[in-house]
Design a protein around this motif. Structure first.
Motif, PDB file in Angstrom:
ATOM      1  N   LYS A   1       0.832  -1.207   0.000  1.00  0.00           N
ATOM      2  CA  LYS A   1       0.000   0.000   0.000  1.00  0.00           C
ATOM      3  C   LYS A   1       0.869   1.260   0.000  1.00  0.00           C
ATOM      4  O   LYS A   1       0.547   2.250  -0.674  1.00  0.00           O
ATOM      5  N   ILE A   2       1.970   1.209   0.754  1.00  0.00           N
ATOM      6  CA  ILE A   2       2.883   2.350   0.770  1.00  0.00           C
ATOM      7  C   ILE A   2       3.516   2.536  -0.604  1.00  0.00           C
ATOM      8  O   ILE A   2       3.595   3.654  -1.133  1.00  0.00           O
TER       9      ILE A   2
ATOM     10  N   ALA B   1       2.319   1.572  -3.437  1.00  0.00           N
ATOM     11  CA  ALA B   1       1.276   2.011  -4.374  1.00  0.00           C
ATOM     12  C   ALA B   1       1.079   3.516  -4.281  1.00  0.00           C
ATOM     13  O   ALA B   1       0.980   4.212  -5.303  1.00  0.00           O
ATOM     14  N   GLN B   2       1.035   4.046  -3.052  1.00  0.00           N
ATOM     15  CA  GLN B   2       0.855   5.492  -2.900  1.00  0.00           C
ATOM     16  C   GLN B   2       2.058   6.250  -3.444  1.00  0.00           C
ATOM     17  O   GLN B   2       1.908   7.318  -4.053  1.00  0.00           O
ATOM     18  N   GLN B   3       3.253   5.703  -3.257  1.00  0.00           N
ATOM     19  CA  GLN B   3       4.445   6.350  -3.809  1.00  0.00           C
ATOM     20  C   GLN B   3       4.393   6.381  -5.342  1.00  0.00           C
ATOM     21  O   GLN B   3       4.782   7.373  -5.963  1.00  0.00           O
TER      22      GLN B   3
ATOM     23  N   ILE C   1       1.657   6.410  -7.129  1.00  0.00           N
ATOM     24  CA  ILE C   1       0.630   7.401  -7.478  1.00  0.00           C
ATOM     25  C   ILE C   1       1.192   8.807  -7.349  1.00  0.00           C
ATOM     26  O   ILE C   1       1.006   9.658  -8.238  1.00  0.00           O
ATOM     27  N   ASP C   2       1.897   9.073  -6.255  1.00  0.00           N
ATOM     28  CA  ASP C   2       2.487  10.409  -6.041  1.00  0.00           C
ATOM     29  C   ASP C   2       3.460  10.750  -7.164  1.00  0.00           C
ATOM     30  O   ASP C   2       3.465  11.884  -7.681  1.00  0.00           O
TER      31      ASP C   2
ATOM     32  N   GLY D   1      -4.786  11.775   4.429  1.00  0.00           N
ATOM     33  CA  GLY D   1      -5.425  10.584   3.860  1.00  0.00           C
ATOM     34  C   GLY D   1      -6.463  10.950   2.812  1.00  0.00           C
ATOM     35  O   GLY D   1      -6.561  10.299   1.761  1.00  0.00           O
TER      36      GLY D   1
ATOM     37  N   ASP E   1      -4.653  11.916  -0.315  1.00  0.00           N
ATOM     38  CA  ASP E   1      -4.174  10.735  -1.049  1.00  0.00           C
ATOM     39  C   ASP E   1      -5.285  10.143  -1.912  1.00  0.00           C
ATOM     40  O   ASP E   1      -5.063   9.791  -3.079  1.00  0.00           O
ATOM     41  N   ARG E   2      -6.476  10.015  -1.335  1.00  0.00           N
ATOM     42  CA  ARG E   2      -7.590   9.408  -2.073  1.00  0.00           C
ATOM     43  C   ARG E   2      -8.020  10.289  -3.249  1.00  0.00           C
ATOM     44  O   ARG E   2      -8.305   9.792  -4.344  1.00  0.00           O
TER      45      ARG E   2
ATOM     46  N   SER F   1      -5.419  10.035  -6.005  1.00  0.00           N
ATOM     47  CA  SER F   1      -5.561   8.767  -6.720  1.00  0.00           C
ATOM     48  C   SER F   1      -6.691   8.858  -7.742  1.00  0.00           C
ATOM     49  O   SER F   1      -6.550   8.424  -8.890  1.00  0.00           O
TER      50      SER F   1
ATOM     51  N   LEU G   1      -1.942   0.124 -11.686  1.00  0.00           N
ATOM     52  CA  LEU G   1      -1.229   0.132 -10.407  1.00  0.00           C
ATOM     53  C   LEU G   1      -0.591  -1.226 -10.129  1.00  0.00           C
ATOM     54  O   LEU G   1       0.525  -1.294  -9.596  1.00  0.00           O
TER      55      LEU G   1
END
Length: 243
Positions: free
Chosen positions: A30-31, A33-35, A37-38, A89, A92-93, A96, A233
């Motif tokens: 999950k971390i 994945a967020q990286q 996306i960022d 949070g 982040d959503r 995304s 992703l």
């Protein structure tokens, strides 16, 4: 660090517990994945407007009936997060979602055209029982009009929720049905009893109330974007973890 009276929980404690419960890899993904996306959002010049964060926060407050600021602070405290954590949070959503739309908005119509049959839906009722003889008996009783499909579902279905709903499954997409049953359902007529069909160790009877041909409505439009983004992703994560 979390410190509540006699209980002290460190970051190392959290990591250790995640590993013991085989959840560490999930969190790491999950971390990552967020990286991903960022990084993609930065490359495309996508950012989240602070007003959009506040609007989403307000929507969440209304949804959870947090009428006062004190209610919101207590709700966050119960979840051991700060206002800043919460808004991060939300950001982040929203990021995304914005990235998904930027990546795949232009592909939705062509994807829908190529996969239109998968988005056909039907309004479905189902009865599931453990024995073939019982399923056959229910089928004959319905055929002879001794009992309705809905009454039989309320009496015999093994699933409590479905019993209360008299067998109602809802609006079901073609793609969500297993290959074992999809052909039988889509070749049937409205109001026809289908089955009994054996699926694993159980026996199923079906009733179709309505066929709904696919149209590119907002919910399907969003579902396609979500699907394409999820696949993107997964490819990004595969590249990260396989290299």
């Amino acid at each position: 660090m979390i410190d509540r009276s006699a209980t002290t929980i460190s970051a190392d404690d959290v990591v250790d517990r995640l590993k013991r419960n085989l959840a560490y890899h999930t969190i790491v993904r999950k971390i990552a994945a967020q990286q991903a996306i960022d990084r993609a959002a930065r490359e495309r010049g996508i950012s989240v407007d602070p007003d959009a964060i506040q609007a989403e926060a307000e929507r969440i407050r209304l949804e959870n009936r947090l009428e006062k600021a004190a209610d919101t602070l207590k709700w966050l405290s119960d979840r051991t997060i700060s206002v800043e954590d919460w808004e991060a949070g939300i950001s982040d959503r929203l990021l995304s979602k914005a990235l998904a739309e930027d990546l795949f908005e232009s592909e939705v119509k062509s994807y829908f055209a190529q996969n239109k049959l998968n988005y056909d839906r039907l309004i479905l009722y189902r009865i599931v029982v453990p024995y073939e003889t019982l399923a056959q008996e229910i089928f004959y009783q319905i055929e002879e009009e001794e009992i309705s499909f809905y009454e039989a579902a309320h009496l015999y279905d093994i699933n409590e929720k479905r019993r209360y709903c008299c067998g109602f499954e809802g609006k079901v997409y073609r793609w969500s049905l297993s290959p074992d049953i999809a052909p039988a359902l889509w070749s049937a007529n409205v109001g026809e009893i289908i089955g009994p069909l054996q699926i694993e160790e159980q026996y199923h009877l079906f009733l179709i109330e309505e066929f709904i041909p696919a149209e590119l409505k907002p919910e399907i439009h969003q579902a396609i974007i979500d699907k394409l983004f999820k696949e993107w992703l997964e490819r990004e994560l595969q590249y990260i973890f396989d290299r």
